[in-house]
Motif scaffolding. Structure first.
Motif, short mmCIF file in Angstrom:
data_model
loop_
_atom_site.label_atom_id
_atom_site.label_comp_id
_atom_site.label_asym_id
_atom_site.label_seq_id
_atom_site.Cartn_x
_atom_site.Cartn_y
_atom_site.Cartn_z
N TYR A 215 38.84 -1.79 -14.89
CA TYR A 215 37.87 -1.32 -13.89
C TYR A 215 37.07 -0.13 -14.39
N HIS A 216 37.68 0.71 -15.24
CA HIS A 216 36.93 1.81 -15.84
C HIS A 216 35.84 1.25 -16.74
N LEU B 175 34.27 -1.46 -16.33
CA LEU B 175 33.20 -2.02 -15.49
C LEU B 175 32.30 -0.94 -14.90
N ARG C 253 33.35 1.23 -12.63
CA ARG C 253 33.71 1.44 -11.23
C ARG C 253 34.34 2.82 -11.00
N ALA D 134 40.78 5.55 -12.28
CA ALA D 134 41.06 4.11 -12.19
C ALA D 134 42.55 3.85 -12.12
N ILE E 21 38.27 -2.41 -3.92
CA ILE E 21 38.59 -3.38 -4.96
C ILE E 21 39.84 -4.15 -4.53
N CYS F 257 35.33 -6.42 -1.21
CA CYS F 257 35.10 -5.85 -2.53
C CYS F 257 33.92 -6.58 -3.17
N SER F 258 33.47 -6.09 -4.29
CA SER F 258 32.32 -6.71 -4.95
C SER F 258 32.60 -8.16 -5.31
#
Length: 229
Positions: A98-99, A101, A103, A110, A173, A196-197
């Motif tokens: 996720y880092h 990405l 986010r 993260a 998320i 979430c996305s």
């Protein structure tokens, strides 16, 4: 055993009818059932024949489909690890994924978030997805896709009998997996999440929709309360 299936189906048909009527839902509440062993999968339920995400599977069931999935059919690794089908991959657990990405500002942020996300420690063989109205089993979790007004009514129902507050726990998320399924199952209490996305992109969760996860064991109490408010 057959009579038990019939009783559960009749109960779930009633619960589904009441929830849809009281909330004016367009889609079906979704029953989720964890299956620990292959031999415990009901003979009348087939495996899904495509590889998609858990949130997409919930949406398919909300639209009427009944099926089961193993980890092999689960496309999202974060999703299938949150719901207890596989161990969480190292890159997700560390926060690196996720880092990467973008986010989170730092790997530490993260990692702290991933550490706090609910994860079911079951190592299940499969998960059954079904519209509640077609479920001939006691669901472990029931997922409802709602708008904010409908979520407000569910919140009112949750405090109708004993009072208190409804606490929503989410981070934006892993919403339909960790927030709406793992959290109610682990904590034995409902949860509300904003999505979430991934679920909004792939599972067609609308901009004006939120997701509610209810513990299946307490579903009757929620339905009764909805009927009384």
């Amino acid at each position: 055993m057959k009579e038990s299936f019939i009783d559960e189906l009749e109960n779930n048909q009633y619960f589904s009818k009441m929830i849809k009527s009281d909330l004016n839902l367009k889609s079906n509440p979704v029953a989720i059932k964890f299956i620990l062993h292959k031999e415990d999968i009901p003979k009348n339920i087939d495996k899904i024949q495509e590889k998609i995400r858990h949130c997409e599977m919930v949406q398919k069931a909300a639209r009427g489909d009944v099926f089961y999935s193993t980890s092999e059919e689960q496309l999202c690794k974060g999703g299938f690890s949150a719901i207890g089908l596989e161990k969480i991959p190292d890159k997700i657990a560390s926060g690196e994924f996720y880092h990467g990405l973008g986010r989170f500002k730092s790997l530490g942020a993260a990692k702290r978030t991933l550490d706090s996300i609910p994860k079911i420690d079951l190592d299940s063989y499969a998960i059954i997805y079904s519209p509640l109205t077609k479920a001939d089993f006691l669901p472990d979790v029931v997922v409802i896709i709602t708008n904010p007004v409908q979520a407000m009514k569910v919140s009112q129902a949750l405090v109708y009998t004993v009072g208190g507050r409804v606490e929503a726990d989410f981070s934006g998320i892993q919403s339909v997996c960790a927030d709406a399924v793992a959290s109610p199952f682990i904590n034995k209490r409902p949860n509300i999440t904003f999505g979430c996305s991934g679920s909004r992109k792939f599972a067609d969760i609308k901009d004006d929709e939120v997701i509610i996860g209810l513990n299946g064991e307490n579903l009757g109490c929620t339905v009764n309360a909805l009927n009384n408010i």
